[in-house]
Design a protein around this motif. Structure first.
Motif, short mmCIF file in Angstrom:
data_model
loop_
_atom_site.label_atom_id
_atom_site.label_comp_id
_atom_site.label_asym_id
_atom_site.label_seq_id
_atom_site.Cartn_x
_atom_site.Cartn_y
_atom_site.Cartn_z
N GLU A 23 0.84 -1.20 0.00
CA GLU A 23 0.00 0.00 0.00
C GLU A 23 0.87 1.25 0.00
OE1 GLU A 23 -2.66 -0.39 3.30
OE2 GLU A 23 -3.94 -1.82 2.26
N VAL A 24 1.96 1.23 0.77
CA VAL A 24 2.89 2.37 0.79
C VAL A 24 3.52 2.53 -0.58
CG1 VAL A 24 5.07 3.19 1.76
CG2 VAL A 24 3.32 2.22 3.27
N TRP A 45 2.32 1.57 -3.48
CA TRP A 45 1.32 2.04 -4.44
C TRP A 45 1.03 3.53 -4.26
CZ3 TRP A 45 0.45 -0.15 -8.76
CH2 TRP A 45 0.55 -1.53 -8.89
N GLU A 46 1.07 3.99 -3.02
CA GLU A 46 0.89 5.42 -2.78
C GLU A 46 2.02 6.22 -3.41
OE1 GLU A 46 0.38 6.04 1.41
OE2 GLU A 46 -1.48 4.89 1.47
N LYS A 47 3.24 5.73 -3.30
CA LYS A 47 4.39 6.40 -3.91
C LYS A 47 4.25 6.41 -5.43
CE LYS A 47 7.79 5.39 -0.34
NZ LYS A 47 9.02 4.65 -0.02
N SER A 52 1.49 6.31 -7.08
CA SER A 52 0.39 7.21 -7.42
C SER A 52 0.88 8.66 -7.44
CB SER A 52 -0.73 7.03 -6.41
OG SER A 52 -1.74 7.97 -6.63
N VAL A 53 1.71 9.04 -6.48
CA VAL A 53 2.26 10.39 -6.42
C VAL A 53 3.11 10.66 -7.65
CG1 VAL A 53 3.85 11.92 -5.18
CG2 VAL A 53 2.13 10.58 -3.92
N THR A 84 0.97 11.04 -10.76
CA THR A 84 0.29 12.33 -10.77
C THR A 84 1.25 13.43 -11.22
OG1 THR A 84 -1.13 11.61 -8.96
CG2 THR A 84 -1.01 13.97 -9.36
#
Length: 109
Positions: free
Chosen positions: A81-82, A84-86, A88-89, A92
């Motif tokens: 999850e961490v 995937w968040e990276k 995603s950033v 973006t």
């Protein structure tokens, strides 16, 4: 032993052996039979008890094993999850054109 009882009863009926003697053989045979059955019953009870304890131990160990696997999977999920968040950033930033934070990785053409 049961064969001896049948033979003594047959001889008693034929008059070859007196009745008290054949009754004594039958009583001794019953004692041996009951003692043997008691031993069989005792060993069966011990076997059931030991099997139950062994199965409980096995299942407890299996529960512990699968709890460890579950905790490792949960840990991997948290890490993913961490990650995937990276991702995603970064995605973006690439879409908006602000990939300058990572110039060596993302070049906009």
């Amino acid at each position: 032993a049961l064969t001896k009882v049948k033979e003594s009863q047959k001889h008693g009926e034929e008059g070859k052996v007196d009745h008290p003697h054949s009754e004594g053989i039958r009583e001794r045979c019953n004692i041996i039979s009951f003692a043997t059955l008691a031993e069989i019953n005792h060993f069966h009870q011990i076997r059931v008890r030991d099997f139950r304890a062994q199965m409980q131990h096995y299942l407890q160990e299996q529960i512990g094993f699968f709890r460890k696997i579950t905790s490792k999977l949960e840990e991997a999920l948290q890490k993913s999850e961490v990650q995937w968040e990276k991702c995603s950033v970064v995605a973006t930033r690439v879409k908006t054109g602000s990939a300058t934070a990572f110039p060596h990785r993302f070049q906009l053409s």
